[in-house]
Design a protein around this motif. Structure first.
Motif, PDB file in Angstrom:
ATOM      1  N   HIS A  82       0.851  -1.189   0.000  1.00 47.38           N
ATOM      2  CA  HIS A  82       0.000   0.000   0.000  1.00 47.38           C
ATOM      3  C   HIS A  82       0.886   1.239   0.000  1.00 47.38           C
ATOM      4  O   HIS A  82       1.781   1.363   0.851  1.00 47.38           O
ATOM      5  CB  HIS A  82      -0.883   0.034   1.255  1.00 47.38           C
ATOM      6  CG  HIS A  82      -1.857  -1.101   1.358  1.00 47.38           C
ATOM      7  ND1 HIS A  82      -3.203  -0.886   1.617  1.00 47.38           N
ATOM      8  CD2 HIS A  82      -1.703  -2.445   1.260  1.00 47.38           C
ATOM      9  CE1 HIS A  82      -3.823  -2.058   1.671  1.00 47.38           C
ATOM     10  NE2 HIS A  82      -2.926  -3.016   1.474  1.00 47.38           N
ATOM     11  N   ALA A  96       2.022   3.070  -9.734  1.00 47.17           N
ATOM     12  CA  ALA A  96       1.071   2.248 -10.482  1.00 47.17           C
ATOM     13  C   ALA A  96       1.586   0.829 -10.690  1.00 47.17           C
ATOM     14  O   ALA A  96       0.811  -0.132 -10.669  1.00 47.17           O
ATOM     15  CB  ALA A  96       0.768   2.900 -11.829  1.00 47.17           C
ATOM     16  N   SER A 100      -0.602  -2.132  -4.890  1.00 48.26           N
ATOM     17  CA  SER A 100      -1.981  -2.533  -5.180  1.00 48.26           C
ATOM     18  C   SER A 100      -2.988  -1.544  -4.613  1.00 48.26           C
ATOM     19  O   SER A 100      -4.144  -1.527  -5.049  1.00 48.26           O
ATOM     20  CB  SER A 100      -2.259  -3.934  -4.623  1.00 48.26           C
ATOM     21  OG  SER A 100      -2.060  -3.978  -3.220  1.00 48.26           O
ATOM     22  N   TRP A 101      -2.543  -0.732  -3.630  1.00 47.99           N
ATOM     23  CA  TRP A 101      -3.406   0.274  -3.016  1.00 47.99           C
ATOM     24  C   TRP A 101      -2.678   1.617  -2.970  1.00 47.99           C
ATOM     25  O   TRP A 101      -1.463   1.662  -2.810  1.00 47.99           O
ATOM     26  CB  TRP A 101      -3.742  -0.086  -1.572  1.00 47.99           C
ATOM     27  CG  TRP A 101      -4.792  -1.133  -1.346  1.00 47.99           C
ATOM     28  CD1 TRP A 101      -4.664  -2.479  -1.525  1.00 47.99           C
ATOM     29  CD2 TRP A 101      -6.127  -0.915  -0.855  1.00 47.99           C
ATOM     30  NE1 TRP A 101      -5.826  -3.113  -1.170  1.00 47.99           N
ATOM     31  CE2 TRP A 101      -6.733  -2.181  -0.756  1.00 47.99           C
ATOM     32  CE3 TRP A 101      -6.837   0.223  -0.480  1.00 47.99           C
ATOM     33  CZ2 TRP A 101      -8.042  -2.339  -0.306  1.00 47.99           C
ATOM     34  CZ3 TRP A 101      -8.137   0.062  -0.024  1.00 47.99           C
ATOM     35  CH2 TRP A 101      -8.725  -1.208   0.052  1.00 47.99           C
ATOM     36  N   LEU A 114      -2.135   7.929 -12.685  1.00 44.65           N
ATOM     37  CA  LEU A 114      -2.109   6.586 -12.116  1.00 44.65           C
ATOM     38  C   LEU A 114      -3.007   5.631 -12.892  1.00 44.65           C
ATOM     39  O   LEU A 114      -2.618   4.488 -13.180  1.00 44.65           O
ATOM     40  CB  LEU A 114      -2.546   6.629 -10.650  1.00 44.65           C
ATOM     41  CG  LEU A 114      -1.553   7.231  -9.656  1.00 44.65           C
ATOM     42  CD1 LEU A 114      -2.247   7.516  -8.325  1.00 44.65           C
ATOM     43  CD2 LEU A 114      -0.362   6.314  -9.445  1.00 44.65           C
ATOM     44  N   ARG A 118      -1.667   2.494 -15.007  1.00 43.77           N
ATOM     45  CA  ARG A 118      -2.110   1.169 -14.587  1.00 43.77           C
ATOM     46  C   ARG A 118      -2.675   0.387 -15.779  1.00 43.77           C
ATOM     47  O   ARG A 118      -2.384  -0.794 -15.965  1.00 43.77           O
ATOM     48  CB  ARG A 118      -3.168   1.312 -13.491  1.00 43.77           C
ATOM     49  CG  ARG A 118      -3.502   0.021 -12.762  1.00 43.77           C
ATOM     50  CD  ARG A 118      -2.475  -0.341 -11.748  1.00 43.77           C
ATOM     51  NE  ARG A 118      -2.927  -1.488 -10.948  1.00 43.77           N
ATOM     52  CZ  ARG A 118      -2.248  -2.017  -9.952  1.00 43.77           C
ATOM     53  NH1 ARG A 118      -1.068  -1.524  -9.634  1.00 43.77           N
ATOM     54  NH2 ARG A 118      -2.728  -3.062  -9.292  1.00 43.77           N
ATOM     55  N   LEU A 126      -6.100  -0.077  -9.741  1.00 41.86           N
ATOM     56  CA  LEU A 126      -5.430   0.318  -8.507  1.00 41.86           C
ATOM     57  C   LEU A 126      -6.492   0.700  -7.483  1.00 41.86           C
ATOM     58  O   LEU A 126      -7.348   1.543  -7.744  1.00 41.86           O
ATOM     59  CB  LEU A 126      -4.517   1.507  -8.799  1.00 41.86           C
ATOM     60  CG  LEU A 126      -3.596   2.018  -7.702  1.00 41.86           C
ATOM     61  CD1 LEU A 126      -2.586   0.949  -7.289  1.00 41.86           C
ATOM     62  CD2 LEU A 126      -2.872   3.268  -8.178  1.00 41.86           C
ATOM     63  N   ARG A 127      -6.445   0.080  -6.328  1.00 40.89           N
ATOM     64  CA  ARG A 127      -7.447   0.325  -5.298  1.00 40.89           C
ATOM     65  C   ARG A 127      -7.058   1.593  -4.538  1.00 40.89           C
ATOM     66  O   ARG A 127      -5.925   1.703  -4.046  1.00 40.89           O
ATOM     67  CB  ARG A 127      -7.544  -0.882  -4.381  1.00 40.89           C
ATOM     68  CG  ARG A 127      -7.825  -2.164  -5.149  1.00 40.89           C
ATOM     69  CD  ARG A 127      -7.810  -3.395  -4.266  1.00 40.89           C
ATOM     70  NE  ARG A 127      -9.006  -3.463  -3.432  1.00 40.89           N
ATOM     71  CZ  ARG A 127      -9.269  -4.469  -2.598  1.00 40.89           C
ATOM     72  NH1 ARG A 127      -8.393  -5.464  -2.450  1.00 40.89           N
ATOM     73  NH2 ARG A 127     -10.380  -4.473  -1.892  1.00 40.89           N
ATOM     74  N   CYS A 128      -7.967   2.537  -4.432  1.00 44.66           N
ATOM     75  CA  CYS A 128      -7.623   3.870  -3.917  1.00 44.66           C
ATOM     76  C   CYS A 128      -8.570   4.326  -2.814  1.00 44.66           C
ATOM     77  O   CYS A 128      -9.777   4.083  -2.873  1.00 44.66           O
ATOM     78  CB  CYS A 128      -7.674   4.901  -5.041  1.00 44.66           C
ATOM     79  SG  CYS A 128      -6.503   4.595  -6.374  1.00 44.66           S
ATOM     80  N   LEU A 161      -8.582   2.705 -12.083  1.00 44.63           N
ATOM     81  CA  LEU A 161      -8.713   2.983 -10.654  1.00 44.63           C
ATOM     82  C   LEU A 161     -10.000   2.370 -10.119  1.00 44.63           C
ATOM     83  O   LEU A 161     -11.005   2.286 -10.833  1.00 44.63           O
ATOM     84  CB  LEU A 161      -8.752   4.491 -10.376  1.00 44.63           C
ATOM     85  CG  LEU A 161      -7.578   5.349 -10.819  1.00 44.63           C
ATOM     86  CD1 LEU A 161      -7.803   6.788 -10.367  1.00 44.63           C
ATOM     87  CD2 LEU A 161      -6.257   4.815 -10.295  1.00 44.63           C
TER      88      LEU A 161
END
Length: 235
Positions: A82, A96, A100-101, A114, A118, A126-128, A161
């Protein structure tokens, strides 16, 4: 790392897990509903490896090149990385590619970069978490609460995203009720903006000194560094 050091690692991690479990019970949260993100910035790879050996998978880093170097040394482990630091435009490609976060997304321009990077890398979204500046401190990243709806709308439309929730880093306080206030504000913002299609289920808030207050107000992920790793020393 010798047996004594490993015992200390295990004891610190067990203590943090016990604090989280006790807070869940105290404030009526479901057991296991609060995840631990071990903040490993400026900690050596061997110490991250030791923490992982006791069952920790998610680690938070703030300095991109330092994180990439450690990831190379730990490539044999299935870790969940993260990014929790301030985003710089010239580092978005590395973020990116290697994380993963992202917990501190507060700028639509960075979000565009990003997401595009990605997609170009052929990786899953990408988990945001969008960062909200609730204290009004100029030194803190993130958007003001009134700007959050627009940022959420902009970021939600970006391929590459996936907006998971919200994050905040409040001003330090030793008073429990004062600690709870910004976390309650973040939860209220989430409740206002969440939809069935985008529940914003993640509330990334709470650190070593205020995790109980964060759990009381709905944190689903606490970012703990010192209490897991001990005092920081630049390796």
């Amino acid at each position: 790392m010798n047996a004594s050091d490993d015992t200390e690692v295990s004891a610190r991690l067990d203590a943090v897990r016990a604090r989280i479990a006790a807070a869940e019970a105290r404030f009526g949260r479901e057991p296991g509903s609060v995840a631990l993100l071990a903040v490993s910035k400026v900690q050596p790879a061997e110490l991250i490896r030791a923490v992982h050996q006791h069952g920790q998978l998610a680690f938070g880093e703030s300095y991109v090149q330092e994180a990439c170097d450690k990831q190379a040394l730990l490539a044999d482990l299935a870790l969940d990385w993260h990014f929790i630091g301030r985003i710089q435009s010239n580092k978005t490609k590395l973020i990116a590619e290697h994380f993963s976060w992202v917990h501190g997304l507060g700028d639509a321009h960075h979000a565009q970069r990003l997401g595009a990077q990605r997609v170009a890398l052929g990786l899953a979204p990408l988990r945001c978490c969008l960062q909200v500046n609730l204290s009004g401190e100029a030194s803190k990243a993130g958007v003001e609460p009134e700007a959050l709806p627009l940022l959420l709308e902009q970021c939600s439309a970006i391929d590459g995203l996936r907006i998971e929730g919200l994050m905040t880093l409040p001003a330090p306080s030793d008073d429990f009720e004062s600690q709870r206030q910004p976390f309650a504000e973040l939860r209220a913002l989430r409740d206002q903006l969440a939809t069935p299609e985008q529940p914003l289920a993640t509330l990334s808030m709470g650190m070593s000194d205020d995790l109980e207050a964060a759990v009381a107000e709905g944190a689903t992920m606490v970012r703990i560094g010192t209490a897991v790793f001990g005092p920081r020393s630049k390796y």
